[in-house]
Design an enzyme around this catalytic site. Structure first.
Site, mmCIF file in Angstrom:
data_model
loop_
_atom_site.group_PDB
_atom_site.id
_atom_site.type_symbol
_atom_site.label_atom_id
_atom_site.label_comp_id
_atom_site.label_asym_id
_atom_site.label_seq_id
_atom_site.Cartn_x
_atom_site.Cartn_y
_atom_site.Cartn_z
ATOM 1 N N ARG A 1 0.855 -1.176 0.000
ATOM 2 C CA ARG A 1 0.000 0.000 0.000
ATOM 3 C C ARG A 1 0.894 1.230 0.000
ATOM 4 O O ARG A 1 1.998 1.218 0.572
ATOM 5 C CB ARG A 1 -0.921 0.020 1.226
ATOM 6 C CG ARG A 1 -1.758 -1.228 1.402
ATOM 7 C CD ARG A 1 -2.784 -1.409 0.309
ATOM 8 N NE ARG A 1 -3.907 -0.490 0.469
ATOM 9 C CZ ARG A 1 -4.880 -0.360 -0.423
ATOM 10 N NH1 ARG A 1 -4.838 -1.047 -1.533
ATOM 11 N NH2 ARG A 1 -5.883 0.466 -0.209
ATOM 12 N N GLU B 1 -3.285 8.582 -5.407
ATOM 13 C CA GLU B 1 -3.500 7.971 -6.715
ATOM 14 C C GLU B 1 -4.732 8.588 -7.371
ATOM 15 O O GLU B 1 -5.759 8.777 -6.709
ATOM 16 C CB GLU B 1 -3.682 6.456 -6.565
ATOM 17 C CG GLU B 1 -2.437 5.767 -6.039
ATOM 18 C CD GLU B 1 -2.572 4.253 -5.949
ATOM 19 O OE1 GLU B 1 -3.628 3.721 -6.373
ATOM 20 O OE2 GLU B 1 -1.639 3.594 -5.470
ATOM 21 N N HIS C 1 -0.601 1.292 -10.279
ATOM 22 C CA HIS C 1 -1.366 0.355 -9.453
ATOM 23 C C HIS C 1 -1.986 -0.750 -10.325
ATOM 24 O O HIS C 1 -3.197 -0.974 -10.313
ATOM 25 C CB HIS C 1 -2.469 1.090 -8.691
ATOM 26 C CG HIS C 1 -2.891 0.362 -7.439
ATOM 27 N ND1 HIS C 1 -3.314 1.014 -6.316
ATOM 28 C CD2 HIS C 1 -2.958 -0.962 -7.139
ATOM 29 C CE1 HIS C 1 -3.627 0.135 -5.372
ATOM 30 N NE2 HIS C 1 -3.414 -1.079 -5.861
#
Length: 331
Positions: free
Chosen positions: A232, A261, A280
């Site tokens: 994370r 993000e 991601h």
């Protein structure tokens, strides 16, 4: 909650997810957006959080208690660890089982890309420059993988197949783990970092792991070591990583997750020396949406039959304990 014998299942998504046709006639599926979530939750028996990046659930959670079961189409559950859900009787499950091997393959690919300087090769190709170079072997190098769950274990196995010597670090030390032999505890990490050529962050986000990779951790790593994060974003203090790369303390890095993000266009990370940025995507394959739906459909059948659910999250820990991942212990 619904009084019907057919359970009412909310699906938090802007569009119908693929793969849920198997629930036709077995559940009343109601597609909801974030704006309708608070109005619909009190009557729901279950909630599928398909839009797993949402932050809408804490404000929408009913005062009188939410659905009996919440499932998120993600491995991370940190966005769902708000007090009302954690302290409720609601069972929380995740999509463990979908992402492990794809992420392990991503890590292996980035290790090879960094060791073999693929980015430099591509740059020279675009410039039509023929420049012979030597690169590094990965076999025989040392890797520390932080995260003792399935993602970390799959990563350790995959790197081991490339000939790396891998130390796996988890929350609890185990001397005789039946799968990997030894699991080091977090308390041993400081002693492992100075010997590592590769450090892979694959841990869940908890209060214990938040900001664990900071200036102090980077200073412990051997000069020239490489760092990868597939866990994370908040596991890493990005400003400290940037400084370690600029100072040449680290030989390179690869990040697939970030504190913010999408990564802002003006972020200095885009231009950090030796850093590979990906959006991601390490877990996302051509079949991942169908795979995510299949996990939920399987758990729905278990839920309706009163059988133990898979991937039950320990809400106090903030993740699925590895020992109970194969067959959850809750209904």
């Amino acid at each position: 909650m619904s009084d019907s014998t057919t359970p009412r299942v909310l699906v938090l998504s802007g569009e119908p997810p693929p793969g849920l046709g198997a629930l036709d006639g077995r559940a009343e599926l109601r597609l909801v957006t974030e704006g309708r979530l608070a109005a619909e939750l009190p009557a729901a028996d279950a909630l599928l959080v398909w839009e797993f990046a949402t932050d809408a659930l804490p404000a929408a959670w009913p005062d009188a208690g939410g659905p009996r079961w919440v499932h998120t189409a993600s491995a991370g559950v940190d966005r769902l660890m708000f007090p009302a859900l954690v302290e409720s009787d609601t069972v929380l499950t995740n999509a463990r089982g979908v992402f492990e091997q794809p992420i392990a393959e991503y890590v292996a690919g980035q290790v090879l890309a960094l060791a073999k300087d693929f980015a430099g090769t591509y740059d020279r190709q675009r410039s039509r420059v023929w420049e012979h170079r030597v690169t590094e072997r990965v076999g025989g190098t040392r890797a520390v993988v932080v995260g003792g769950g399935p993602i970390g274990r799959a990563t350790a196995r995959t790197l081991g197949a490339l000939g790396l010597r891998v130390a796996l670090v988890g929350r609890t030390a185990r001397a005789d783990d039946p799968e990997v032999g030894r699991v080091h505890g977090f308390a041993e990490l400081d002693a492992l970092l100075p010997e590592a050529d590769w450090v892979v962050s694959a841990a869940p986000l908890t209060e214990q792991t938040r900001d664990m990779f900071d200036a102090r951790a980077f200073a412990l790593m051997k000069p020239g070591a490489r760092f990868l994060n597939v866990g994370r974003g908040p596991l890493v203090v990005e400003a400290d990583l940037l400084q370690a790369l600029r100072a040449g303390q680290l030989g390179g890095a690869a990040l697939d997750v970030f504190r913010e993000e999408p990564l802002p266009a003006d972020s200095p990370l885009w231009d950090a020396p030796g850093l590979l940025v990906s959006p991601h995507m390490s877990a996302d394959t051509t079949t991942w949406l169908d795979d995510l739906a299949a996990v939920f459909v399987d758990n729905f059948g278990r839920w309706r039959a009163g059988r133990p659910l898979r991937n039950v999250v320990d809400k106090k820990l903030g993740y699925v304990p590895y020992a109970t991942s194969a067959e959850g212990a809750h209904r």
